[in-house]
Design an enzyme around this catalytic site. Structure first.
Site, PDB file in Angstrom:
ATOM      1  N   ASP A  36      -6.096  -3.594  11.655  1.00  0.00           N
ATOM      2  CA  ASP A  36      -4.952  -2.685  11.645  1.00  0.00           C
ATOM      3  C   ASP A  36      -4.750  -2.126  13.055  1.00  0.00           C
ATOM      4  O   ASP A  36      -5.582  -2.311  13.948  1.00  0.00           O
ATOM      5  CB  ASP A  36      -5.307  -1.545  10.662  1.00  0.00           C
ATOM      6  CG  ASP A  36      -4.099  -0.789  10.158  1.00  0.00           C
ATOM      7  OD1 ASP A  36      -2.992  -1.009  10.674  1.00  0.00           O
ATOM      8  OD2 ASP A  36      -4.290   0.049   9.251  1.00  0.00           O
ATOM      9  N   CYS A  51       0.813  -1.221   0.000  1.00  0.00           N
ATOM     10  CA  CYS A  51       0.000   0.000   0.000  1.00  0.00           C
ATOM     11  C   CYS A  51       0.849   1.275   0.000  1.00  0.00           C
ATOM     12  O   CYS A  51       2.015   1.259   0.369  1.00  0.00           O
ATOM     13  CB  CYS A  51      -0.917  -0.018   1.227  1.00  0.00           C
ATOM     14  SG  CYS A  51      -2.347   1.049   0.980  1.00  0.00           S
TER      15      CYS A  51
HETATM   16  O1  LIG Z   1      -0.845   4.799   4.672  1.00  0.00           O
HETATM   17  C1  LIG Z   1      -1.501   5.733   5.117  1.00  0.00           C
HETATM   18  O2  LIG Z   1      -0.990   6.842   5.315  1.00  0.00           O
HETATM   19  C2  LIG Z   1      -2.955   5.541   5.438  1.00  0.00           C
HETATM   20  C3  LIG Z   1      -3.731   6.663   5.669  1.00  0.00           C
HETATM   21  C4  LIG Z   1      -5.071   6.518   5.953  1.00  0.00           C
HETATM   22  C5  LIG Z   1      -5.654   5.264   6.010  1.00  0.00           C
HETATM   23  C6  LIG Z   1      -4.878   4.138   5.790  1.00  0.00           C
HETATM   24  C7  LIG Z   1      -3.540   4.244   5.510  1.00  0.00           C
HETATM   25  N1  LIG Z   1      -2.745   3.129   5.286  1.00  0.00           N
HETATM   26  C8  LIG Z   1      -3.080   1.788   5.643  1.00  0.00           C
HETATM   27  O3  LIG Z   1      -2.427   1.421   6.837  1.00  0.00           O
HETATM   28  C9  LIG Z   1      -2.158   0.017   6.834  1.00  0.00           C
HETATM   29  C10 LIG Z   1      -0.764  -0.402   7.220  1.00  0.00           C
HETATM   30  O4  LIG Z   1       0.082   0.553   7.524  1.00  0.00           O
HETATM   31  P1  LIG Z   1       1.563   0.287   8.074  1.00  0.00           P
HETATM   32  O5  LIG Z   1       2.138  -0.892   7.336  1.00  0.00           O
HETATM   33  O6  LIG Z   1       1.465   0.051   9.532  1.00  0.00           O
HETATM   34  O7  LIG Z   1       2.243   1.544   7.727  1.00  0.00           O
HETATM   35  C11 LIG Z   1      -2.431  -0.441   5.448  1.00  0.00           C
HETATM   36  O8  LIG Z   1      -3.692  -1.074   5.487  1.00  0.00           O
HETATM   37  C12 LIG Z   1      -2.551   0.793   4.635  1.00  0.00           C
HETATM   38  O9  LIG Z   1      -3.484   0.571   3.627  1.00  0.00           O
END
Ligand SMILES: O=C(O)c1ccccc1N[C@@H]1O[C@H](COP(=O)(O)O)[C@@H](O)[C@H]1O
Length: 207
Positions: free
Chosen positions: A131, A13
């Site tokens: 998450d 992502c």
């Molecule tokens: O990535 C972002 O900034 C974000 C902003 C708003 C909603 C979701 C977002 N990202 C999602 O977060 C998780 C994992 O993040 P990480 O690997 O802990 O950085 C993933 O599902 C992204 O789609």
């Protein structure tokens, strides 16, 4: 959509450049995400549309949103050409129903707080994404608190994953798939192809 079958579904992502997309697709990701929410990873519909055009059909393209009006979600999803919509805010059932009726695959991002794990399908989503409370922050949570998803339930584990911990996370929680953003970056919003490849390899050998 790749239905993952017996192997783990892997989503990368927060892609912002052609280099990011080439790295994720080349590494064998099943899905790639473009963030339209407030974030250092945010892209506009035009940039996303250009990137989406370079993604092969076997890879699911996902637009990521958080607490944005339904009209804005629609406009950005349509304008970019993504096939799935991932919602991380307080969107309600009627929003999910409206978007489902328009044909998007729906992913519901839900934060796990104090070990309380949301159920699959509560909003009519196709895929549940568990998450950390602050999405995209690179923070992990207690994956061992997940218990009780059936084998047919499509859910993604996310939050603070990287190549070094995805194996243990998958062993503990047995998700249908995994999703990563911060763990494949060298600095906030800047992806590193070698980390993407390493993550996909580690996830695949775990699942
Ligand atoms: O990535 C972002 O900034 C974000 C902003 C708003 C909603 C979701 C977002 N990202 C999602 O977060 C998780 C994992 O993040 P990480 O690997 O802990 O950085 C993933 O599902 C992204 O789609």
């Amino acid at each position: 959509m790749n239905d993952a079958g017996p192997s783990l579904f892997v989503k990368i992502c927060g892609l912002r450049t052609e280099r990011d997309v080439a790295a994720a697709v080349g590494a064998g990701a099943d899905a790639v995400g473009f963030v339209f929410a407030e974030s250092p990873r945010r892209v506009g519909a035009d940039v996303a549309a250009e990137l989406v055009r370079g993604v092969p059909g076997r890879v699911l393209t996902v637009g990521v949103f958080r607490d944005q009006p339904l009209e804005e979600v629609r406009a950005l999803a349509r304008g970019s050409g993504v096939r799935a919509v991932q919602l991380h805010g307080g969107e309600g059932r009627s929003d999910y129903a409206a978007l489902a009726a328009e044909g998007w695959t729906l992913i519901r991002g839900a934060g796990v707080r104090e070990g309380r794990v949301p159920s699959h399908g509560e909003m009519g989503e196709d895929i549940l994404l568990l998450d950390a409370p602050v999405p995209g922050s690179g923070t992990s949570w207690d994956w061992t608190s997940v218990d009780g998803f059936g084998p047919g339930e499509r859910w993604l584990l996310a939050g603070g994953l990287n190549a070094g911990n995805v194996g243990a996370a998958v062993a503990a929680a047995r998700p249908w798939g995994v999703d990563v953003s911060s763990g494949v970056e060298v600095s906030r919003g800047v992806k590193e192809p070698a980390l993407i490849a390493e993550f996909v390899r580690a996830a695949r050998s775990a699942g």
